[in-house]
Design a protein around this motif. Sequence first.
Motif, short mmCIF file in Angstrom:
data_model
loop_
_atom_site.label_atom_id
_atom_site.label_comp_id
_atom_site.label_asym_id
_atom_site.label_seq_id
_atom_site.Cartn_x
_atom_site.Cartn_y
_atom_site.Cartn_z
N ALA A 63 0.83 -1.20 0.00
CA ALA A 63 0.00 0.00 0.00
C ALA A 63 0.86 1.25 0.00
CB ALA A 63 -0.92 0.01 1.22
N GLU A 64 0.27 2.31 -0.52
CA GLU A 64 0.86 3.63 -0.40
C GLU A 64 0.01 4.37 0.61
OE1 GLU A 64 2.48 6.22 -3.71
OE2 GLU A 64 0.51 7.12 -3.36
N ALA A 65 0.65 4.99 1.59
CA ALA A 65 -0.06 5.77 2.60
C ALA A 65 0.36 7.22 2.48
CB ALA A 65 0.24 5.23 4.00
N ARG A 66 -0.65 8.09 2.44
CA ARG A 66 -0.40 9.52 2.24
C ARG A 66 -1.25 10.33 3.20
NH1 ARG A 66 1.23 12.14 -2.52
NH2 ARG A 66 1.13 10.13 -3.57
N ARG A 67 -0.64 11.35 3.82
CA ARG A 67 -1.39 12.24 4.71
C ARG A 67 -2.29 13.12 3.85
NH1 ARG A 67 -1.58 17.23 7.10
NH2 ARG A 67 -2.15 17.23 9.29
N THR A 68 -3.55 13.24 4.27
CA THR A 68 -4.52 14.02 3.49
C THR A 68 -5.04 15.23 4.24
OG1 THR A 68 -6.33 12.60 4.22
CG2 THR A 68 -5.25 12.02 2.15
#
Length: 122
Positions: free
Chosen positions: A112-117
């Motif tokens: 997975a790619e995890a990104r702060r939104t």
Amino acid sequence: MCLVSAAPVPVEKPVLTMLDHLDRGNWELRVRGDEARVERICLDNGRRLIQLRHPQLRCEQVVLDDGASEVTVQYTCKGQGYGRTHIRRETNSLVQIDSQGIANGFPFSFAAEARRTGECRG
């Protein structure tokens, strides 16, 4: 005359500090592959990314790799399963996660790619 040897004292560096530097807030996890989906979590601590399939369980963790931009942790949750997670930081608000193990009696494996939104909403 008394000679005193001043041997260097090893300094222990904090473990998993890379995860402590990740930005807190709302994060979006984009799971790739056959089970492609999007998950959202409010991340108060980057260490939570280690046990995404065993949230809130107290598990024994063994740090296998603790670098400036990558960590690998293996963990065992007595009677609940186990996992091995590798996290690579691109920035403090973007990481790549690979994890596999056993949860609820079934195997799991995901990338997975995890990104702060943004900020977490109460």
